[in-house]
Motif scaffolding. Structure first.
Motif, PDB file in Angstrom:
ATOM      1  N   LYS A 231       0.854  -1.191   0.000  1.00 52.63           N
ATOM      2  CA  LYS A 231       0.000   0.000   0.000  1.00 52.63           C
ATOM      3  C   LYS A 231       0.889   1.239   0.000  1.00 52.63           C
ATOM      4  CE  LYS A 231      -4.381  -1.347   0.157  1.00 52.63           C
ATOM      5  NZ  LYS A 231      -5.391  -0.862  -0.808  1.00 52.63           N
ATOM      6  N   TYR A 378      -9.553  12.846   5.389  1.00 52.00           N
ATOM      7  CA  TYR A 378      -9.056  12.105   6.540  1.00 52.00           C
ATOM      8  C   TYR A 378      -7.578  12.438   6.784  1.00 52.00           C
ATOM      9  CZ  TYR A 378     -13.257   9.278   5.837  1.00 52.00           C
ATOM     10  OH  TYR A 378     -14.554   8.860   5.680  1.00 52.00           O
ATOM     11  N   CYS A 380      -3.774  11.515   7.757  1.00 54.08           N
ATOM     12  CA  CYS A 380      -2.983  10.318   7.487  1.00 54.08           C
ATOM     13  C   CYS A 380      -2.676   9.569   8.780  1.00 54.08           C
ATOM     14  CB  CYS A 380      -1.684  10.698   6.770  1.00 54.08           C
ATOM     15  SG  CYS A 380      -0.658   9.262   6.378  1.00 54.08           S
ATOM     16  N   LYS A 381      -2.927   8.245   8.782  1.00 55.03           N
ATOM     17  CA  LYS A 381      -2.653   7.408   9.944  1.00 55.03           C
ATOM     18  C   LYS A 381      -1.282   6.753   9.875  1.00 55.03           C
ATOM     19  CE  LYS A 381      -6.094   4.462   9.794  1.00 55.03           C
ATOM     20  NZ  LYS A 381      -7.012   3.407  10.270  1.00 55.03           N
ATOM     21  N   CYS A 460      -2.060   3.301  -1.259  1.00 49.83           N
ATOM     22  CA  CYS A 460      -2.772   3.823  -0.090  1.00 49.83           C
ATOM     23  C   CYS A 460      -3.449   5.127  -0.488  1.00 49.83           C
ATOM     24  CB  CYS A 460      -1.819   4.066   1.068  1.00 49.83           C
ATOM     25  SG  CYS A 460      -2.669   4.699   2.543  1.00 49.83           S
ATOM     26  N   TYR A 462      -5.941   6.407   1.761  1.00 49.14           N
ATOM     27  CA  TYR A 462      -6.758   6.601   2.962  1.00 49.14           C
ATOM     28  C   TYR A 462      -7.147   8.062   3.173  1.00 49.14           C
ATOM     29  CZ  TYR A 462      -8.192   6.777   7.819  1.00 49.14           C
ATOM     30  OH  TYR A 462      -8.902   7.006   8.967  1.00 49.14           O
ATOM     31  N   CYS A 463      -6.230   9.016   2.932  1.00 49.69           N
ATOM     32  CA  CYS A 463      -6.539  10.419   3.250  1.00 49.69           C
ATOM     33  C   CYS A 463      -7.657  10.968   2.392  1.00 49.69           C
ATOM     34  CB  CYS A 463      -5.276  11.279   3.132  1.00 49.69           C
ATOM     35  SG  CYS A 463      -4.452  11.195   1.555  1.00 49.69           S
ATOM     36  N   GLY A 466     -10.729   7.300   3.116  1.00 45.63           N
ATOM     37  CA  GLY A 466     -11.054   6.797   4.442  1.00 45.63           C
ATOM     38  C   GLY A 466     -11.077   5.281   4.519  1.00 45.63           C
ATOM     39  N   ARG A 467     -10.549   4.651   3.481  1.00 48.47           N
ATOM     40  CA  ARG A 467     -10.541   3.185   3.413  1.00 48.47           C
ATOM     41  C   ARG A 467      -9.119   2.671   3.422  1.00 48.47           C
ATOM     42  NH1 ARG A 467     -14.635   3.662   5.350  1.00 48.47           N
ATOM     43  NH2 ARG A 467     -16.710   3.340   4.502  1.00 48.47           N
ATOM     44  N   GLU A 468      -8.904   1.555   4.131  1.00 49.37           N
ATOM     45  CA  GLU A 468      -7.556   0.969   4.232  1.00 49.37           C
ATOM     46  C   GLU A 468      -7.076   0.475   2.868  1.00 49.37           C
ATOM     47  OE1 GLU A 468      -5.992   1.147   7.041  1.00 49.37           O
ATOM     48  OE2 GLU A 468      -7.668   1.712   8.335  1.00 49.37           O
TER      49      GLU A 468
END
Length: 468
Positions: A231, A378, A380-381, A460, A462-463, A466-468
């Protein structure tokens, strides 16, 4: 963000290390460091604050005085590193790129073993120190690195300098890259693959997601094979990556041309000129211009001789002021014209609003905005992106809060990520109004993924999603 570089040479490696790290200056603004090992003198390390001067200026002395055949270095937006550690593994140095979301839990668990940590000035634990402590929980480096990758919630790539070689570990989902270069007298490893080309290296290999290898002057040996899932961060192509960088075989500059081309295909605006917000928006704008036939122009220039990226204060209001001071308008290319600007993204919106206002003040008739990626909804995680540290700093989330109130469910947020939904269009219209644009149209997620050219399952996003 941050970037790192490592070198293993039969001769002194410090020249290559110094310039290899320097080539990562676009990835960090606050701290930088180098650590080297020599059989004769052992370990040597230096760390400097680079907020008010570029890497080369701060490390000129070390580039002449340090000596070794093995070395690692980094430039970071956050903690001071590489750190030097003495443990049951012996003495080693470590540098990292990534983010640890569950640091507090890991610290509490490790403290039970009578380990202590030094707090940074903001009260946090240095993440690189934490990584070293996790590694030290195991009997050898390989098990320690695997354990760190296992328990860290987030992302963590690392380089570990030991007397016998340099361990290279790409994070388990491959969100950030590690590439290896080769030349006659040694090898290097780098976040950015272009960083070693002018130093005489040629491409050797790219570590896969989760791969662990050890590099010395004789070669690079894989110790843990890559996983079957990846990812990689798509934002590397959109913004952070340097134009000459290539990730997973996809060049940054070419990807940005593809982005601009896709934006133009969906657009109906008829501006007089297309321009990129320098520097990261420029290639996107060239792609748009090439596809649309609308002339590309540079109605404002970024003044860089005395304003390097390193000189960016941490306080947001000061950052906004300096960003504005860097941009110099060319009135002859602005007055009476309809302009279409492409920026890499809209985060808080502050700087782009000020850019638009100074274009109007310089005589622009219209200013149309086309971000090169979808709306950032979102935070970033997985990586420490200074551009989106807090979700409520994002202009999208502030607008959504105005429209929906404080407690917004994920199902509702998902509607705001769907470019075909009424809620998405309402959000875009409000952002356009708040930032005083003539019109606003974001890149679509599906078009952006197609612009990269590798499978969506390997990226990836996600931002934006919002999905992995």
């Amino acid at each position: 963000m941050g970037g790192f570089f490592a070198a293993a040479s039969k001769e002194d490696c410090v020249f290559d290390l110094f310039y290899g790290v320097d080539y990562h200056s676009h990835l960090g603004t606050r701290r930088a460091g180098m650590a080297v090992y020599s059989e004769e003198t052992g370990f040597d390390r230096a760390i400097h604050n680079i907020e008010n001067a570029p890497f080369r200026t701060k490390f000129t002395k070390e580039s002449n005085q340090m000596h070794g055949t093995l070395g690692i270095g980094c430039i970071s937006d956050f903690e001071a590193q590489p750190i030097l550690v003495r443990s049951h593994h012996g003495t080693f140095a470590v540098t990292t790129v990534g983010k640890i979301n569950n640091a507090d839990e890991i610290v509490e668990e490790i403290i039970k073993t009578n380990t202590h940590f030094f707090e940074m000035h903001n009260g946090d634990i240095n993440p690189t120190e934490l990584v070293a402590s996790i590694i030290n929980q195991k009997e050898n480096f390989i098990d320690g690195i695997k354990y760190a990758q296992e328990i860290i919630d987030g992302s963590m790539s690392m380089m570990i300098l030991t007397p016998k070689g340099i361990y290279l570990a790409r994070d388990k989902m491959g969100r950030t890259p590690i590439v290896v270069g080769k030349k006659a007298d040694g090898f290097c490893a780098s976040f950015e693959n272009f960083a070693y080309l002018n130093l005489g290296y040629e491409n050797h290999k790219e570590l896969g997601a989760g791969e662990i290898a050890v590099m010395n002057t004789d070669g690079v040996k894989t110790l843990v094979t890559p996983g079957d899932k990846m990812k990689i961060c798509t934002f590397l192509w959109i913004y952070y990556g340097y134009p000459s960088s290539t990730y997973e075989g996809i060049n940054v500059e070419q990807m940005r041309y593809n982005c601009g081309k896709a934006l133009a295909k969906r657009d109906d605006a008829k501006p007089d000129i297309v321009a990129g917000v320098p520097d990261s928006g420029t290639a996107h704008a060239i792609g748009y211009s090439n596809e649309s036939g609308i002339p590309f122009s540079r109605p404002f220039i970024k003044y860089t001789p005395t304003w390097p990226r390193s000189f960016m204060p941490t306080h947001q209001s000061k950052r906004d002021l300096i960003a504005k001071m860097k941009l110099i308008p060319i009135r002859e290319l602005i007055e009476g014209k309809s302009l279409l600007l492409i920026d890499d993204s809209i985060v808080r919106g502050t700087q782009l609003r000020e850019t638009t206002e100074f274009l109007y003040a310089s005589g622009a008739k219209e200013v149309h905005i086309r971000p090169a990626c979808p709306p950032l909804v979102y935070g970033c995680k997985y990586l420490n992106f200074s551009r989106s540290t807090s979700e409520m700093e994002l202009i999208t989330r502030r607008v959504i809060k105005e429209l929906e109130g404080d407690n917004v469910s994920d199902d509702v947020l998902q509607e705001y990520t769907d470019p075909d939904s009424p809620k998405y269009q309402k959000m875009v219209d409000m952002i356009c109004e708040k930032l005083h644009f003539t019109s606003l149209r974001f890149h679509r997620l599906d078009d952006m993924i197609e612009s990269v050219g590798i499978g969506a399952d390997k990226l990836c996003t996600y931002c934006w999603s919002g999905r992995e």
